[in-house]
Scaffold this motif. Structure first.
Motif, PDB file in Angstrom:
ATOM      1  N   MET A   1       4.178   0.058  15.450  1.00 12.79           N
ATOM      2  CA  MET A   1       3.091  -0.469  15.065  1.00 12.79           C
ATOM      3  C   MET A   1       1.803   0.383  14.963  1.00 12.79           C
ATOM      4  N   HIS A   2       1.347   0.257  13.893  1.00  9.63           N
ATOM      5  CA  HIS A   2       0.237   1.353  13.225  1.00  9.63           C
ATOM      6  C   HIS A   2      -0.984   0.622  13.322  1.00  9.63           C
ATOM      7  N   GLU A   3      -1.875   1.211  13.369  1.00  9.88           N
ATOM      8  CA  GLU A   3      -3.236   0.731  13.505  1.00  9.88           C
ATOM      9  C   GLU A   3      -3.672   0.295  12.149  1.00  9.88           C
ATOM     10  N   THR A   4      -3.766  -0.974  11.975  1.00  6.97           N
ATOM     11  CA  THR A   4      -4.209  -1.640  10.597  1.00  6.97           C
ATOM     12  C   THR A   4      -4.984  -2.762  11.144  1.00  6.97           C
ATOM     13  N   GLU A   5      -5.690  -3.591  10.226  1.00  9.36           N
ATOM     14  CA  GLU A   5      -6.546  -4.361  10.780  1.00  9.36           C
ATOM     15  C   GLU A   5      -6.242  -5.458  11.726  1.00  9.36           C
ATOM     16  N   ASN A   6      -5.001  -5.925  11.970  1.00  8.67           N
ATOM     17  CA  ASN A   6      -4.709  -6.776  12.995  1.00  8.67           C
ATOM     18  C   ASN A   6      -3.585  -5.964  13.711  1.00  8.67           C
ATOM     19  N   ASN A   7      -3.417  -4.905  13.781  1.00  3.57           N
ATOM     20  CA  ASN A   7      -2.314  -4.084  14.618  1.00  3.57           C
ATOM     21  C   ASN A   7      -0.973  -4.572  14.329  1.00  3.57           C
ATOM     22  N   LEU A   8      -0.778  -4.993  12.980  1.00  2.00           N
ATOM     23  CA  LEU A   8       0.593  -5.559  12.438  1.00  2.00           C
ATOM     24  C   LEU A   8       1.590  -4.525  12.380  1.00  2.00           C
ATOM     25  N   VAL A   9       2.731  -4.713  12.242  1.00  2.00           N
ATOM     26  CA  VAL A   9       3.742  -4.038  11.951  1.00  2.00           C
ATOM     27  C   VAL A   9       3.738  -3.867  10.373  1.00  2.00           C
ATOM     28  N   ASP A  10       3.765  -2.681   9.868  1.00  2.00           N
ATOM     29  CA  ASP A  10       3.932  -2.279   8.698  1.00  2.00           C
ATOM     30  C   ASP A  10       5.057  -2.415   7.936  1.00  2.00           C
ATOM     31  N   PRO A  11       5.055  -2.111   6.437  1.00  2.00           N
ATOM     32  CA  PRO A  11       6.557  -2.411   5.686  1.00  2.00           C
ATOM     33  C   PRO A  11       7.314  -1.622   6.202  1.00  2.00           C
ATOM     34  N   THR A  12       7.076  -0.443   6.385  1.00  2.00           N
ATOM     35  CA  THR A  12       8.227   0.655   6.841  1.00  2.00           C
ATOM     36  C   THR A  12       8.641   0.176   8.002  1.00  2.00           C
ATOM     37  N   ASP A  13       7.854  -0.229   9.237  1.00  2.00           N
ATOM     38  CA  ASP A  13       8.353  -0.710  10.207  1.00  2.00           C
ATOM     39  C   ASP A  13       9.386  -1.633  10.353  1.00  2.00           C
ATOM     40  N   TYR A  14       9.056  -2.572   9.164  1.00  2.00           N
ATOM     41  CA  TYR A  14      10.166  -3.593   9.117  1.00  2.00           C
ATOM     42  C   TYR A  14      11.251  -3.262   8.627  1.00  2.00           C
ATOM     43  N   ARG A  15      11.404  -2.226   7.840  1.00  2.00           N
ATOM     44  CA  ARG A  15      12.569  -1.476   7.226  1.00  2.00           C
ATOM     45  C   ARG A  15      13.404  -0.975   8.302  1.00  2.00           C
ATOM     46  N   LEU A  16      12.710  -0.490   9.245  1.00  2.00           N
ATOM     47  CA  LEU A  16      13.359   0.313  10.409  1.00  2.00           C
ATOM     48  C   LEU A  16      13.851  -0.839  11.404  1.00  2.00           C
ATOM     49  N   LEU A  17      13.043  -1.726  11.565  1.00  2.00           N
ATOM     50  CA  LEU A  17      13.518  -2.979  12.301  1.00  2.00           C
ATOM     51  C   LEU A  17      14.885  -3.453  11.848  1.00  2.00           C
ATOM     52  N   ARG A  18      14.941  -3.803  10.679  1.00  2.00           N
ATOM     53  CA  ARG A  18      16.105  -4.224   9.796  1.00  2.00           C
ATOM     54  C   ARG A  18      17.305  -3.455  10.152  1.00  2.00           C
ATOM     55  N   GLU A  19      16.936  -2.220   9.926  1.00  2.00           N
ATOM     56  CA  GLU A  19      18.176  -1.102  10.400  1.00  2.00           C
ATOM     57  C   GLU A  19      18.492  -1.101  11.725  1.00  2.00           C
ATOM     58  N   LEU A  20      17.594  -1.314  12.647  1.00  2.00           N
ATOM     59  CA  LEU A  20      17.830  -1.239  14.173  1.00  2.00           C
ATOM     60  C   LEU A  20      18.661  -2.657  14.544  1.00  2.00           C
ATOM     61  N   ILE A  21      18.413  -3.646  13.838  1.00  2.00           N
ATOM     62  CA  ILE A  21      19.135  -4.821  14.085  1.00  2.00           C
ATOM     63  C   ILE A  21      20.618  -4.611  13.639  1.00  2.00           C
ATOM     64  N   ARG A  22      20.640  -4.159  12.569  1.00  2.00           N
ATOM     65  CA  ARG A  22      22.244  -3.644  11.864  1.00  2.00           C
ATOM     66  C   ARG A  22      23.012  -2.817  12.743  1.00  2.00           C
ATOM     67  N   ASP A  23      22.124  -1.943  13.211  1.00  2.00           N
ATOM     68  CA  ASP A  23      22.885  -0.723  14.118  1.00  2.00           C
ATOM     69  C   ASP A  23      21.990  -0.129  14.811  1.00  2.00           C
ATOM     70  N   GLY A  24      21.809  -0.664  16.485  1.00  2.00           N
ATOM     71  CA  GLY A  24      20.893  -0.177  17.216  1.00  2.00           C
ATOM     72  C   GLY A  24      21.274   1.135  17.804  1.00  2.00           C
ATOM     73  N   ARG A  25      22.590   1.692  17.538  1.00  2.00           N
ATOM     74  CA  ARG A  25      23.025   2.889  17.953  1.00  2.00           C
ATOM     75  C   ARG A  25      22.950   3.949  16.928  1.00  2.00           C
ATOM     76  N   ALA A  26      22.312   3.650  15.762  1.00  2.00           N
ATOM     77  CA  ALA A  26      22.303   4.681  14.731  1.00  2.00           C
ATOM     78  C   ALA A  26      21.135   5.903  15.060  1.00  2.00           C
ATOM     79  N   SER A  27      21.388   7.190  14.831  1.00  2.00           N
ATOM     80  CA  SER A  27      20.607   8.250  15.068  1.00  2.00           C
ATOM     81  C   SER A  27      19.258   7.994  14.284  1.00  2.00           C
ATOM     82  N   ASP A  28      18.060   8.665  14.827  1.00  2.00           N
ATOM     83  CA  ASP A  28      17.022   8.773  13.935  1.00  2.00           C
ATOM     84  C   ASP A  28      17.242   9.435  12.604  1.00  2.00           C
ATOM     85  N   VAL A  29      18.137  10.619  12.351  1.00  2.00           N
ATOM     86  CA  VAL A  29      18.413  10.926  11.047  1.00  2.00           C
ATOM     87  C   VAL A  29      19.107  10.040  10.109  1.00  2.00           C
ATOM     88  N   MET A  30      20.183   9.081  10.748  1.00  2.00           N
ATOM     89  CA  MET A  30      20.733   8.067  10.063  1.00  2.00           C
ATOM     90  C   MET A  30      19.703   7.152   9.630  1.00  2.00           C
TER      91      MET A  30
END
Length: 164
Positions: A1-30
């Motif tokens: 969650m990055h400092e934006t006008e409403n403390n919203l999750v940014d587009p990169t965070d959404y990409r990360l969330l989609r990947e975590l949903i797909r594989d919560g055990r994935a390494s940070d490298v992957m």
């Protein structure tokens, strides 16, 4: 969650969330490779999402049938009253039910919806008699048995699609 006008999750965070949903055990490298960030930046973003409660935790998805629980029941429970003490007493008791995997207070004609996993219909009869009917303030119990799972998601895809 990055400092934006409403403390919203940014587009990169959404990409990360989609990947975590797909594989919560994935390494940070992957994960970094999948979302086109360095592993350090990915780890920092994941940590921020976890600290802010956006990522509430990680869990294993179990195959209940392979564990011998071949029957799933959706149980609707109507209480005798909606007084605060009645709701509190019911909620405190239902948490102790070992066969219940989900329970939620709902709007509509019933008060609570539960999901119960059992090994057989005889097992459900036992759960009904020893767990469900023993809950305080229960006026009516209605059960529906899941026949075939069509879809199951931990999160609806729309929840992690950045709409900005």
């Amino acid at each position: 969650m990055h400092e934006t006008e409403n403390n919203l999750v940014d587009p990169t965070d959404y990409r990360l969330l989609r990947e975590l949903i797909r594989d919560g055990r994935a390494s940070d490298v992957m994960l970094g490779e999948r979302i086109h960030l360095s592993s350090t930046a990915t780890a920092r973003r994941r940590k921020i999402l976890e600290e802010n409660g956006v990522v509430a935790g990680y869990t294993a998805k179990l195959n209940m049938a392979k564990l011998g629980f071949s029957i799933t029941a959706m149980v609707s429970i109507e209480l005798s009253s909606q007084a605060e003490h009645v709701l509190n007493e019911f909620e405190s008791a239902v948490i102790l039910c070992p066969s219940m995997s989900f329970c939620s207070f709902v709007s509509g004609e019933v008060d609570f919806i539960m999901i119960v996993h059992v090994r057989s219909f005889e097992d459900y009869d036992r759960v009904y008699r020893r767990e469900l009917s023993m809950l305080p303030h229960v006026a009516r119990i209605r059960s529906s048995f899941l026949m075939r799972e069509v879809a199951q998601r931990s999160v609806a895809p729309a929840a992690v699609n950045d709409q900005r």
